[in-house]
Design an enzyme around this catalytic site. Structure first.
Site, PDB file in Angstrom:
ATOM      1  N   CYS A   1       8.381  28.632 -10.761  1.00 42.03           N
ATOM      2  CA  CYS A   1       9.836  29.263 -10.563  1.00 42.03           C
ATOM      3  C   CYS A   1      10.683  28.868 -11.756  1.00 42.03           C
ATOM      4  CB  CYS A   1       9.805  28.440  -9.361  1.00 42.03           C
ATOM      5  SG  CYS A   1      10.271  26.623  -9.257  1.00 42.03           S
TER       6      CYS A   1
ATOM      7  N   GLN B   1       7.711  18.229  -6.473  1.00 45.39           N
ATOM      8  CA  GLN B   1       6.801  17.391  -7.325  1.00 45.39           C
ATOM      9  C   GLN B   1       7.442  15.794  -7.140  1.00 45.39           C
ATOM     10  OE1 GLN B   1       6.647  18.497 -11.616  1.00 45.39           O
ATOM     11  NE2 GLN B   1       6.116  16.262 -12.216  1.00 45.39           N
TER      12      GLN B   1
ATOM     13  N   HIS C   1       6.387  24.511 -13.749  1.00 42.23           N
ATOM     14  CA  HIS C   1       6.637  25.201 -12.539  1.00 42.23           C
ATOM     15  C   HIS C   1       6.972  26.976 -12.714  1.00 42.23           C
ATOM     16  CE1 HIS C   1       7.726  21.713 -10.167  1.00 42.23           C
ATOM     17  NE2 HIS C   1       7.258  21.301 -11.106  1.00 42.23           N
TER      18      HIS C   1
ATOM     19  N   CYS D   1       5.605  25.057  -4.856  1.00 48.12           N
ATOM     20  CA  CYS D   1       6.862  24.598  -4.666  1.00 48.12           C
ATOM     21  C   CYS D   1       7.549  25.043  -3.377  1.00 48.12           C
ATOM     22  CB  CYS D   1       7.659  25.129  -5.909  1.00 48.12           C
ATOM     23  SG  CYS D   1       9.151  25.992  -5.523  1.00 48.12           S
ATOM     24  N   GLU D   2       7.852  24.426  -2.597  1.00 42.35           N
ATOM     25  CA  GLU D   2       8.510  24.628  -1.251  1.00 42.35           C
ATOM     26  C   GLU D   2       9.866  25.438  -1.287  1.00 42.35           C
ATOM     27  OE1 GLU D   2       8.741  20.912   0.858  1.00 42.35           O
ATOM     28  OE2 GLU D   2      10.751  20.532   0.227  1.00 42.35           O
ATOM     29  N   HIS D   3      10.333  25.483  -2.637  1.00 42.33           N
ATOM     30  CA  HIS D   3      11.782  26.158  -2.339  1.00 42.33           C
ATOM     31  C   HIS D   3      11.433  27.567  -2.786  1.00 42.33           C
ATOM     32  CE1 HIS D   3      13.176  21.727  -3.961  1.00 42.33           C
ATOM     33  NE2 HIS D   3      13.268  21.877  -2.670  1.00 42.33           N
ATOM     34  N   HIS D   4      10.407  27.925  -3.545  1.00 43.28           N
ATOM     35  CA  HIS D   4      10.324  29.256  -3.817  1.00 43.28           C
ATOM     36  C   HIS D   4       8.682  29.841  -3.458  1.00 43.28           C
ATOM     37  CE1 HIS D   4      13.070  27.811  -6.856  1.00 43.28           C
ATOM     38  NE2 HIS D   4      13.751  29.042  -6.782  1.00 43.28           N
TER      39      HIS D   4
END
Ligand SMILES: [Zn+2]
Length: 219
Positions: free
Chosen positions: A178, A148, A176, A107-110
């Protein structure tokens, strides 16, 4: 900024080979990952959370994590399109479905993993692709910082553009971390995304056929 980075550099025996002083350009080559830089970053991260990267148990960690990241992000150096160029010509115009292609992504946010299954269905328009090539596309698209929704859309668009398929359906089901180990902490939740193109979008019976094939005996 780069100077600060260099201060916490391990130097000496712990340094990976191929180390270079050109901090900003070292990782620029698309064909390789800058392992020494990764290693310094992990060491820095350990310092930042209050750990001692030099204690025995952590000494090998930056190098290990650097190699792991190189593997997890290897898709960045792969062109997924290439895997779809080796199609063969076949007069088959019924649905082809490959179900349960497992994947791991980040996940590119976390920068935490999300993982699950991808289902890819298409109606060929003269071009049929080897089944393992679809798995390669999933691998390539997932092994990079990702979300995703975008991953789902990317895979579908690749099939549309490279195979000129009459219909494409991509469904991704993932958990996920996260969502499960931090934040709202909802273990067991599954995120489902789908991208429907061509006939699967416009034709209701094609759409229900593919959904039946994907979910049929499971729901
Ligand atoms: Zn996330």
């Amino acid at each position: 900024m780069s100077a600060k980075y260099l201060n916490s550099q391990p130097a000496g025996p712990g340094t990976l080979e191929g180390e270079t002083q050109e901090e900003e350009t070292a990782g620029a080559s698309p064909s390789n990952v800058d392992l020494p830089r990764l290693q310094r970053a992990v060491r820095e991260l350990l310092f930042a959370v209050g750990e001692d990267p030099d204690r025995e148990g952590l000494r090998e960690t930056p190098g290990r994590v650097a190699r792991m990241y190189a593997e997890l992000f290897s898709g960045l150096h792969d062109e997924p399109r290439e895997h779809l160029r080796k199609f063969f010509t076949e007069k088959y115009d019924e649905v082809v479905l490959v179900r349960d292609i497992s994947f791991n992504s980040m996940c590119e946010h976390h920068l935490l993993p999300f993982m699950g299954q991808t289902h890819i269905g298409y109606i060929p328009n003269g071009r049929v692709i080897g089944l393992s090539k679809l798995a390669r596309v999933v691998e390539s698209v997932s092994r990079r910082p990702q979300v995703q929704e975008r991953m789902t859309e990317e895979i579908a668009n690749l099939l549309v553009s490279e195979l000129d398929a009459k219909g494409v359906a991509v469904v991704v089901e993932a958990t996920h971390t996260c969502m499960t180990i931090r934040g709202v902490r909802k273990p067991g939740s599954i995120c489902v995304t789908s991208a429907l193109k061509g006939l699967f979008r416009s034709n209701l019976s094609s759409r229900s056929e593919i959904m039946q094939l994907i979910y049929g005996d499971r729901r």
